[in-house]
Write a protein that holds these residues in place. Structure first.
Motif, mmCIF file in Angstrom:
data_model
loop_
_atom_site.group_PDB
_atom_site.id
_atom_site.type_symbol
_atom_site.label_atom_id
_atom_site.label_comp_id
_atom_site.label_asym_id
_atom_site.label_seq_id
_atom_site.Cartn_x
_atom_site.Cartn_y
_atom_site.Cartn_z
ATOM 1 N N ARG A 90 13.008 1.074 5.483
ATOM 2 C CA ARG A 90 13.402 -0.233 6.001
ATOM 3 C C ARG A 90 14.873 -0.263 6.425
ATOM 4 N N ALA A 91 15.629 0.770 6.071
ATOM 5 C CA ALA A 91 17.069 0.763 6.338
ATOM 6 C C ALA A 91 17.437 1.225 7.737
ATOM 7 N N GLY A 92 16.496 1.783 8.482
ATOM 8 C CA GLY A 92 16.824 2.299 9.802
ATOM 9 C C GLY A 92 15.585 2.659 10.577
ATOM 10 N N TYR A 152 25.428 -7.781 9.926
ATOM 11 C CA TYR A 152 25.408 -8.889 8.976
ATOM 12 C C TYR A 152 26.419 -9.967 9.362
ATOM 13 N N ARG A 162 12.289 1.730 0.669
ATOM 14 C CA ARG A 162 13.698 1.322 0.804
ATOM 15 C C ARG A 162 14.411 2.172 1.851
ATOM 16 N N ILE A 163 14.092 3.454 1.869
ATOM 17 C CA ILE A 163 14.675 4.340 2.872
ATOM 18 C C ILE A 163 14.206 3.939 4.265
ATOM 19 N N ARG A 184 20.667 6.331 6.727
ATOM 20 C CA ARG A 184 21.444 5.828 7.865
ATOM 21 C C ARG A 184 22.462 6.866 8.333
ATOM 22 N N THR A 195 26.815 0.390 6.068
ATOM 23 C CA THR A 195 26.180 -0.829 5.551
ATOM 24 C C THR A 195 25.795 -1.780 6.675
ATOM 25 N N ARG A 196 26.036 -1.390 7.920
ATOM 26 C CA ARG A 196 25.740 -2.206 9.100
ATOM 27 C C ARG A 196 26.424 -3.568 8.993
ATOM 28 N N ASP A 229 18.256 7.725 -0.221
ATOM 29 C CA ASP A 229 18.395 6.279 -0.339
ATOM 30 C C ASP A 229 18.715 5.699 1.035
ATOM 31 N N PRO A 230 18.802 4.368 1.168
ATOM 32 C CA PRO A 230 19.054 3.782 2.488
ATOM 33 C C PRO A 230 20.337 4.283 3.148
ATOM 34 N N ILE A 231 21.418 4.396 2.390
ATOM 35 C CA ILE A 231 22.688 4.824 2.980
ATOM 36 C C ILE A 231 22.596 6.251 3.507
#
Length: 285
Positions: free
Chosen positions: A76-78, A276, A73-74, A32, A271-272, A27-29
């Motif tokens: 686009r997260a990094g 944000y 999703r993965i 990252r 979560t960067r 997943d995205p987390i």
């Protein structure tokens, strides 16, 4: 970072002279975290996708759109180049074309396509393979479908453990001749097997689930192995942590007494949060 830039980094690793372990992500987390820890590439397996998206075992009940959606999703997260296990391409050679189109659009850097007869046919109890001719057709369909020439297509076979080492070599040579960029072998257990495969083929090699005598990265690199999977323990570890946390809460443990919970600082990092916060200031006043 543009998808092509990641693909060039992925190809540079295949063209190099050393073997690396990818970070198993889901997943995205997790992607990252792998990127922050310095993993050169991420690996998103079909088995892990089935667990993540459906909570189901690896029985090819996951759909292509579900798999491609999670891969996107993965991605686009990094900026971690992502290798994915596209299983059998979700059907015949025409389905393989669609699979490549969807996964290329989702931003993957490399994908493997295997020659296992999937989903499991009626009345069978043991894994079996499609013919080499059909496997070659799938590889050619995949190569013909990609639009970015930097996208890596790896031909994958589990023939070593299903049929024989000789069959695995024959399949590797056939997929090599078809034009794939790398060969992915699952089920190799001994140095003798890997030595024979390396001697008989020319392309970069990817190995699935290395253990025992095949854990020496220097040896693997000298045999043209560029990526060696170690398994997918991060997802299993996440399941255990979630289970134990929920169990403790259900049994009356106070949230402040829980063990193994990520700190606020770590949560902000993955979560960067700083990004944000900056965007909020810049764009919302």
């Amino acid at each position: 970072m543009h998808w092509t830039d990641r693909r060039k980094r992925f190809r540079a690793l295949l063209a190099g002279d050393r073997c690396i372990h990818p970070g198993s992500v889901f997943d995205p987390i997790s992607a990252r975290i792998a990127e922050d820890l310095g993993f050169e590439i991420g690996m998103f397996a079909g088995s892990v996708a089935s667990l993540t998206v459906l909570g189901a075992p690896d029985l090819i009940v996951l759909t292509l759109s579900e798999f491609a959606g999670q891969a996107y999703r993965i991605n686009r997260a990094g900026n971690l180049p992502l290798m994915v296990d596209a299983d059998h391409g979700y059907g015949n050679a025409l389905n393989v074309r669609r699979t490549v189109e969807e996964l290329e659009t989702a931003g993957v850097s490399g994908m493997s396509l295997e020659d296992t007869d999937l989903p499991t046919p009626h009345g069978t109890t043991a894994p079996r393979l499609i013919s080499i001719a059909e496997g070659v057709g799938k590889m050619k369909a995949a190569l013909g479908a990609r639009q970015d020439p930097d996208l890596c297509i790896a031909g994958r076979t589990s023939a070593v453990s299903i049929t024989s080492l000789d069959d695995a070599i024959a399949r590797g040579r056939a997929y090599e001749e078809a034009g794939v960029d790398a060969l992915f072998f699952v089920g190799v257990r001994t140095r003798a097997e890997l030595d024979a495969i390396s001697e008989a083929t020319k392309l970069p090699i990817i190995l699935g689930g290395v253990s025992g005598d095949l854990t020496d990265l220097a040896y693997l690199g000298a045999r043209r192995v560029r990526i060696a999977l170690q398994g997918h323990q991060p997802f299993a570890a996440a399941v255990k942590a979630t289970y134990e946390t929920l169990k403790a809460l259900r049994e009356g443990t106070q949230p402040s007494k829980l063990q193994g919970v990520a700190s606020p600082e770590l949560m902000k990092k993955v979560t960067r949060d700083a990004d944000y916060a900056r965007w909020t200031k810049d764009f919302l006043g």
